[in-house]
Scaffold this motif. Structure first.
Motif, PDB file in Angstrom:
ATOM      1  N   GLU A 599      52.152 -12.563  -8.755  1.00 42.60           N
ATOM      2  CA  GLU A 599      52.981 -13.275  -9.416  1.00 42.60           C
ATOM      3  C   GLU A 599      53.002 -14.372 -10.470  1.00 42.60           C
ATOM      4  O   GLU A 599      52.847 -15.282 -10.350  1.00 42.60           O
ATOM      5  CB  GLU A 599      54.258 -13.071  -9.057  1.00 42.60           C
ATOM      6  CG  GLU A 599      55.696 -13.237  -9.186  1.00 42.60           C
ATOM      7  CD  GLU A 599      56.813 -13.269  -8.816  1.00 42.60           C
ATOM      8  OE1 GLU A 599      57.987 -12.683  -9.156  1.00 42.60           O
ATOM      9  OE2 GLU A 599      56.691 -13.591  -7.467  1.00 42.60           O
ATOM     10  N   GLY A 600      53.831 -13.677 -11.587  1.00 43.77           N
ATOM     11  CA  GLY A 600      53.819 -15.745 -13.147  1.00 43.77           C
ATOM     12  C   GLY A 600      52.214 -15.474 -13.461  1.00 43.77           C
ATOM     13  O   GLY A 600      52.417 -16.286 -14.358  1.00 43.77           O
ATOM     14  N   ALA A 601      51.463 -14.313 -13.475  1.00 47.18           N
ATOM     15  CA  ALA A 601      50.181 -15.142 -13.576  1.00 47.18           C
ATOM     16  C   ALA A 601      49.512 -14.086 -14.243  1.00 47.18           C
ATOM     17  O   ALA A 601      50.190 -13.396 -14.134  1.00 47.18           O
ATOM     18  CB  ALA A 601      48.573 -15.132 -12.560  1.00 47.18           C
ATOM     19  N   ASN A 602      49.226 -13.962 -15.759  1.00 47.86           N
ATOM     20  CA  ASN A 602      48.575 -12.866 -16.547  1.00 47.86           C
ATOM     21  C   ASN A 602      46.950 -13.380 -17.209  1.00 47.86           C
ATOM     22  O   ASN A 602      46.852 -12.611 -18.048  1.00 47.86           O
ATOM     23  CB  ASN A 602      49.413 -12.805 -17.439  1.00 47.86           C
ATOM     24  CG  ASN A 602      49.653 -11.176 -18.179  1.00 47.86           C
ATOM     25  OD1 ASN A 602      49.439 -10.282 -17.937  1.00 47.86           O
ATOM     26  ND2 ASN A 602      50.235 -11.414 -19.476  1.00 47.86           N
ATOM     27  N   PRO A 603      46.413 -13.220 -16.112  1.00 44.39           N
ATOM     28  CA  PRO A 603      44.320 -13.301 -16.713  1.00 44.39           C
ATOM     29  C   PRO A 603      43.572 -12.364 -17.289  1.00 44.39           C
ATOM     30  O   PRO A 603      43.496 -12.731 -17.701  1.00 44.39           O
ATOM     31  CB  PRO A 603      43.805 -13.137 -15.179  1.00 44.39           C
ATOM     32  CG  PRO A 603      44.760 -13.093 -13.809  1.00 44.39           C
ATOM     33  CD  PRO A 603      46.573 -12.498 -14.234  1.00 44.39           C
ATOM     34  N   LEU A 604      44.285 -11.517 -16.512  1.00 44.97           N
ATOM     35  CA  LEU A 604      43.389 -10.175 -17.965  1.00 44.97           C
ATOM     36  C   LEU A 604      44.016 -10.057 -19.099  1.00 44.97           C
ATOM     37  O   LEU A 604      43.263  -9.578 -20.092  1.00 44.97           O
ATOM     38  CB  LEU A 604      43.554  -8.782 -17.322  1.00 44.97           C
ATOM     39  CG  LEU A 604      42.831  -8.608 -15.477  1.00 44.97           C
ATOM     40  CD1 LEU A 604      43.476  -7.195 -14.689  1.00 44.97           C
ATOM     41  CD2 LEU A 604      41.185  -8.187 -15.834  1.00 44.97           C
ATOM     42  N   ALA A 605      45.334 -10.372 -19.118  1.00 47.29           N
ATOM     43  CA  ALA A 605      46.210 -10.213 -20.998  1.00 47.29           C
ATOM     44  C   ALA A 605      45.345 -11.740 -21.891  1.00 47.29           C
ATOM     45  O   ALA A 605      44.869 -11.442 -22.405  1.00 47.29           O
ATOM     46  CB  ALA A 605      46.989 -10.008 -20.514  1.00 47.29           C
ATOM     47  N   ASP A 606      45.286 -12.704 -20.802  1.00 47.63           N
ATOM     48  CA  ASP A 606      44.945 -13.758 -21.421  1.00 47.63           C
ATOM     49  C   ASP A 606      43.482 -14.041 -21.642  1.00 47.63           C
ATOM     50  O   ASP A 606      42.910 -14.591 -22.706  1.00 47.63           O
ATOM     51  CB  ASP A 606      44.848 -14.984 -20.440  1.00 47.63           C
ATOM     52  CG  ASP A 606      46.288 -15.323 -20.302  1.00 47.63           C
ATOM     53  OD1 ASP A 606      46.937 -14.579 -20.455  1.00 47.63           O
ATOM     54  OD2 ASP A 606      46.495 -16.318 -18.772  1.00 47.63           O
ATOM     55  N   LEU A 607      42.087 -13.166 -20.711  1.00 41.86           N
ATOM     56  CA  LEU A 607      40.856 -12.657 -20.953  1.00 41.86           C
ATOM     57  C   LEU A 607      40.946 -11.769 -22.156  1.00 41.86           C
ATOM     58  O   LEU A 607      40.315 -12.162 -23.202  1.00 41.86           O
ATOM     59  CB  LEU A 607      39.888 -12.686 -19.977  1.00 41.86           C
ATOM     60  CG  LEU A 607      39.945 -13.543 -18.965  1.00 41.86           C
ATOM     61  CD1 LEU A 607      39.626 -13.071 -17.765  1.00 41.86           C
ATOM     62  CD2 LEU A 607      39.670 -14.924 -19.629  1.00 41.86           C
TER      63      LEU A 607
END
Length: 632
Positions: A599-607
């Motif tokens: 929650e609060g992270a967005n690693p796939l979108a960032d990558l």
């Protein structure tokens, strides 16, 4: 007539999986850091700074779950009379899973049709729906996916009471919930007590987290004219990168009426400031004024609204937590000890706090419920007056049986409470016993330490009992004692002492991992992986450290890594750092489902964005990769 029965509930459910054996040496509470502490009133600021957990130890993280739904059976305890049927799941934190109003046939809560853990709790695994009981520290509590003790107790009116209890292990608080449904009542009462049996003050935290269905016309009503907004960027702070706590008026906020959950573009918390002289309650009603209400006696003053927001990320989170989501999802209305969930209060030594909550159906004239704010909240208070007027008497009735010994055991929780009593000799209520026979092999493995020894074996070490540090300091030494002593020292803030203990443990993979975690030295991780090459959780940490130090050494670790979503994420990062964005794009194109996205992270979108920039393209992020909560 009130009946208490044991039943089976079958749900499509993901496997919870095994605990992560690597000790959580830091907290997962980063999401709840307040960026503007200096601006806040002194009492609020002090409560926020007091009592934060360094780690969820002695519990271990629960991050072994998957996303494969198969039918699984959950033991359920059902309390019902002619008006209400309440279903409680003792095996997963005592969740009040369902509350049905029989005359109308309405489900008053958001009843999640599946059990799907996701990474939102202090120990990672959490699932949405019903009413969750949060005790211990800011966040979803360490017991939210754990079994509780359950028993039948004779109620003050002769009807059966369902009692749940357990030891909250991060604070050593005895947590008791008594579900009471008098024969003629349209409200379920839940008597709650926190016992601090120790000779020291402890931080206290409680929030009852209630999920309710939402629609375009749903309105949340509460006796308040102000709220503390906790969220990301806002009109007042358009460039905010962290989370800020700001006092705002109710109901108007950024051009909308904040009391309508589906009008919010982004995820946000509102902690309502109690109005002087008003008794505490919160409700959620539909276009016709029908819905749900929670009220309590005075100790439980705090009230909150949380929404996921109508943006892409918020919608994705709702679908993630409830695969196959029908309707418009849910909002959360909550009730707590403090004004916000960022605070802890001081519970004195050898002291108990208690209160009574009421849960049931509410009907308000829609012309009142959806009128201007003051008329809506005061009109609803009038409708609730009969309930509010009798809550104090109900609490006094409940307290006459709060210490009554259980009459019939219905479910067994953990043996950790019995183990702590064996160490401390604490006195707890006869109503919440921790019998010696509840200790299983996991708890019994620690009993020899009471006599100064802890036999070592080749077994995976359990979560360190950090409050047993003095016993560990005096115990006969072996690698297991040095390992646990290092963890206990680290928990107490003695980092140098922890490093010394882990070095004393020798060439041990568990101690080597801890040394790598604390020092950041990759060589410790590489040695640990060499000894435990199949432990994915260890590989994930090792590769993450390697990527920050030496991309080639990271590549060598990845060469032998198994196929796992967490590893695939690291392969993308490695490809980007190695100057190979096309491989990163190919891996992303294959589709990655990361069960433990935080929650609060967005690693796939960032990558995805980083890969597109590296390739000089600008393809939009696919919706299945979008977990961002800060934007619209």
């Amino acid at each position: 007539m009130t009946i208490l029965s044991a039943q089976d509930l079958v749900l499509p459910a993901a496997s919870l999986g095994a605990e992560n054996p690597l000790p959580p040496l830091r907290s997962q509470q980063e999401l709840h850091q307040v960026q503007n502490l200096a601006e806040l009133p002194a009492e609020l600021r002090e409560n926020i700074q007091y009592g934060r957990l360094h780690s969820p130890l002695p519990t271990l993280n629960q991050d072994g779950y998957d996303r494969e739904l198969v039918d699984r059976t959950f033991p359920a305890l059902v309390l019902e009379n002619d008006h209400v049927r309440a279903t409680v799941l003792p095996g997963v934190g005592g969740r009040l899973y369902s509350l049905v109003h029989k005359a109308s046939g309405e489900e008053l809560l958001y009843r999640n049709p599946v059990f799907q853990p996701a990474n939102l709790a202090l120990r990672n695994a959490w699932w949405a729906g019903g009413v969750e009981w949060n005790v211990g520290s800011t966040g979803h509590w360490t017991g939210t996916c754990e079994p509780l003790h359950a028993a039948r107790v004779e109620g003050p009116d002769g009807t059966p009471v369902l009692r749940l209890w357990e030891l909250e292990r991060t604070r050593n608080l005895v947590t008791q919930l008594d579900f009471w449904l008098p024969a003629d009542s349209e409200f379920l009462y839940v008597g709650i007590r926190l016992q601090n049996p120790s000779d020291a003050e402890v931080p206290a935290y409680w929030w009852s987290n209630i999920a309710v269905e939402q629609s375009a016309d749903t309105r949340v009503l509460v006796p308040a004219d102000q709220a503390w907004r906790f969220g990301y960027a806002s009109a007042d702070r358009p460039d905010a990168t962290g989370r800020w706590l700001d006092l705002v008026g109710v109901p108007e906020f950024e051009g909308i009426d904040l009391t309508y959950p589906m009008r919010h573009p982004r995820a946000v918390d509102f902690f309502f400031e109690p109005l002087a002289g008003e008794r505490p309650w919160i409700a959620s009603v539909d276009a016709d004024g029908h819905g749900f209400v929670q009220a309590s006696t005075e100790r439980l003053q705090g009230r909150k609204l949380f929404v996921w927001g109508e943006g892409t990320g918020g919608q994705r989170w709702q679908e993630w937590l409830s695969p196959g989501l029908q309707g418009h999802g849910y909002a959360e209305i909550q009730a707590g000890l403090a004004r916000t969930q960022l605070e802890h209060l001081k519970l004195p030594a050898a002291t108990s706090w208690h209160w009574l909550e009421a849960y049931g159906r509410l009907s308000v004239d829609p012309g009142v419920a959806h009128s201007e704010w003051e008329a809506a909240r005061t009109g609803t208070s009038e409708v609730l007056r009969p309930l509010l007027d009798q809550l104090g008497d109900r609490e006094r009735e409940w307290l006459t049986i709060a210490d009554a010994a259980p009459a019939e055991r219905l479910a067994v929780g953990s043996g950790w409470g019995a183990l702590e009593l064996a160490r401390t000799g604490w006195t707890v209520s006869a109503g919440t016993p921790f019998a010696e026979d509840t200790m299983a092999s996991r708890e019994r493995a620690w009993l020899p330490l009471l006599d100064g020894r802890l036999p070592a074996s080749d077994a995976v070490p359990d979560g360190t009992l950090v409050s047993w540090k003095e016993l560990l300091e005096k115990a006969e030494d072996n690698w297991l004692v040095w390992y646990h002593l290092g963890v206990a020292r680290h928990y107490s803030g003695d980092v140098e002492g922890a490093i010394d203990a882990w070095l004393q443990a020798g060439d041990n993979p568990w101690a080597l991992r801890n040394l790598g975690f604390v020092t950041g030295e990759l060589s410790y991780y590489e040695r640990a992986v060499g000894l435990l090459p199949d432990l994915v959780e260890l590989l994930v940490e090792a590769v993450a450290v390697a990527l920050a130090v030496d991309v080639n050494r990271a590549g060598r670790l990845l060469d032998k890594a198994p196929d796992d979503p967490r590893i695939r994420l690291l392969r993308i990062r490695h490809a980007l750092q190695s100057g190979d964005p096309q491989t990163a794009r190919d891996l992303l194109a294959d589709g990655i489902q990361l069960p433990t996205v935080r929650e609060g992270a967005n690693p796939l979108a960032d990558l995805w964005v980083e890969t597109e920039e590296a390739l000089g393209t600008n393809r939009p992020v696919p919706s299945q990769y979008q977990f961002g909560m800060g934007g619209s």
